[in-house]
Motif scaffolding. Structure first.
Motif, short mmCIF file in Angstrom:
data_model
loop_
_atom_site.label_atom_id
_atom_site.label_comp_id
_atom_site.label_asym_id
_atom_site.label_seq_id
_atom_site.Cartn_x
_atom_site.Cartn_y
_atom_site.Cartn_z
N ASP A 1 0.83 -1.21 0.00
CA ASP A 1 0.00 0.00 0.00
C ASP A 1 0.86 1.25 0.00
O ASP A 1 0.56 2.22 -0.71
N GLU B 1 0.84 4.00 -2.98
CA GLU B 1 0.52 5.42 -2.74
C GLU B 1 1.63 6.31 -3.27
O GLU B 1 1.38 7.35 -3.89
N LYS C 1 -2.73 -9.49 2.11
CA LYS C 1 -2.89 -9.28 3.55
C LYS C 1 -3.50 -10.51 4.19
O LYS C 1 -4.34 -11.18 3.59
N CYS D 1 -5.97 -12.63 6.14
CA CYS D 1 -7.41 -12.43 6.29
C CYS D 1 -8.10 -13.76 6.58
O CYS D 1 -7.61 -14.83 6.26
N SER E 1 -17.19 -8.16 -0.79
CA SER E 1 -16.91 -6.72 -0.95
C SER E 1 -15.58 -6.32 -0.33
O SER E 1 -14.97 -5.33 -0.74
N GLU E 2 -15.11 -7.08 0.65
CA GLU E 2 -13.83 -6.79 1.30
C GLU E 2 -12.65 -7.37 0.53
O GLU E 2 -11.50 -6.97 0.77
N PRO F 1 -11.24 -7.12 -2.50
CA PRO F 1 -10.23 -6.31 -3.20
C PRO F 1 -9.20 -5.68 -2.25
O PRO F 1 -8.05 -5.46 -2.65
N SER F 2 -9.59 -5.41 -1.01
CA SER F 2 -8.68 -4.74 -0.08
C SER F 2 -7.58 -5.66 0.45
O SER F 2 -6.60 -5.18 1.02
N VAL F 3 -7.73 -6.97 0.27
CA VAL F 3 -6.71 -7.91 0.77
C VAL F 3 -5.88 -8.51 -0.37
O VAL F 3 -5.00 -9.34 -0.13
N THR G 1 -1.16 -4.51 -9.94
CA THR G 1 -1.97 -4.17 -8.78
C THR G 1 -3.43 -3.96 -9.18
O THR G 1 -3.75 -3.66 -10.33
N ASP H 1 -5.61 -1.69 -8.67
CA ASP H 1 -6.04 -0.38 -9.18
C ASP H 1 -5.72 -0.18 -10.66
O ASP H 1 -6.27 0.73 -11.28
N TRP I 1 -13.42 -12.09 -6.80
CA TRP I 1 -13.67 -11.60 -5.43
C TRP I 1 -14.44 -12.64 -4.62
O TRP I 1 -14.17 -12.81 -3.42
#
Length: 286
Positions: free
Chosen positions: A50, A54, A148, A150, A156-157, A159-161, A202, A204, A236
């Motif tokens: 992350d 960024e 990550k 998990c 829905s969660e 993509p964040s991991v 990635t 994004d 997902w």
């Protein structure tokens, strides 16, 4: 952002893809003055994806233009990393006609199997055909890289991991599988039966993963093709489903199924191609 692992002076180092070449991650400092890890698996396991993303989005991509590069033509790829905790695969995941998706029983679950890390090779490495195993097949697959730790996450969660996506070639000893269909893992577990890379892209960078097309290519001919949209169990969902019965760890890999297998023989060249991804190519020996 696209990352890869290159062989440089007998080492395997993580690098960022740019239009003019690859920039080794350890050739520049982090914003806080610290050093970036030298390997992709360290980057993922230390939770720095992350931070790097960024930095890249907030001007880093332009700073890369002023750094020394390894030209594309001189790049020698290694596997993205070695010894993932888990390599998981699902089978029979595509339909040919999107209308078939409406006929899927909501109680159905994916067909799954695991592969040991000893199967792992990288782009350009040889797939070695084992003696006395009969027919060997190869399958092109979009592959999820977990970013990550998990457990019990929702769709829905997911993509964040996820750190990103890559490509894989999954090999199977088809005759061994036919002999004992319940022992699919045996047919999948021979050395060199899993190749992945060359880039990790990635999340994004992919506007809609369902729009991607996956091709199994043999000796330059596109033999099988399908769209991620036509998966019975989409990416997902796949991440969330697997997290319901096991803890997913950074660096774990989940292959998402193939549009179709090809039989491979000595001297062949098999590929996974997906839209604008750099192709994954392996020669066959045996």
């Amino acid at each position: 952002m696209e990352l890869t692992t290159l062989k440089v002076n007998s080492e395997e180092i993580v690098a960022i893809y740019t239009s003019h070449g690859y920039v080794a991650l350890d050739s520049f400092h982090r914003e806080d003055g610290g050093r970036w890890p030298r390997t992709l698996i360290e980057l993922i396991r230390e939770g720095l994806m992350d931070e790097l993303g960024e930095w890249y989005r907030n001007g880093g991509v332009h700073k890369l233009a002023n750094l020394p590069v390894i030209p594309h033509k001189e790049a020698v790829f290694a596997p993205l990393y070695r010894n993932p905790e888990k390599i998981w695969g699902i089978g029979m995941n595509y339909v040919q006609d999107p209308a078939e998706l409406e006929l899927k029983n909501p109680d159905d679950e994916p067909v799954g199997f695991m592969k040991p890390s000893t199967t792992l090779i990288g782009p350009g490495d040889s797939i070695m055909l084992p003696d006395d195993c009969g027919t060997i097949t190869a399958e092109a697959e979009l592959t999820i890289v977990i970013g990550k730790k998990c457990r019990n996450i929702s769709e829905s969660e997911a993509p964040s991991v996820v750190a990103g996506f890559t490509m894989a070639l999954d090999m199977t000893a088809a005759d061994i599988h036919s002999k004992n269909p319940r022992f699919l893992t045996r047919a999948k577990s021979y050395d060199t039966f899993f190749s992945f890379g060359p880039h990790l892209i990635t999340v994004d960078e992919i506007p809609d993963v369902l729009d991607l097309n996956v091709f199994t290519v043999l000796n330059g001919e596109k033999v099988h093709q399908n769209r991620i949209f036509n998966m019975k169990y989409r990416p997902w969902f796949t991440v969330a489903f697997h997290s319901q019965f096991m803890t997913l760890l950074p660096g774990d890999l989940i292959m998402t199924g193939t549009p179709g297998p090809v039989i491979i023989r000595n001297g062949d060249r098999v590929e996974c191609r997906i839209n604008d991804f750099l192709p994954l190519v392996n020669p066959v020996v045996g």
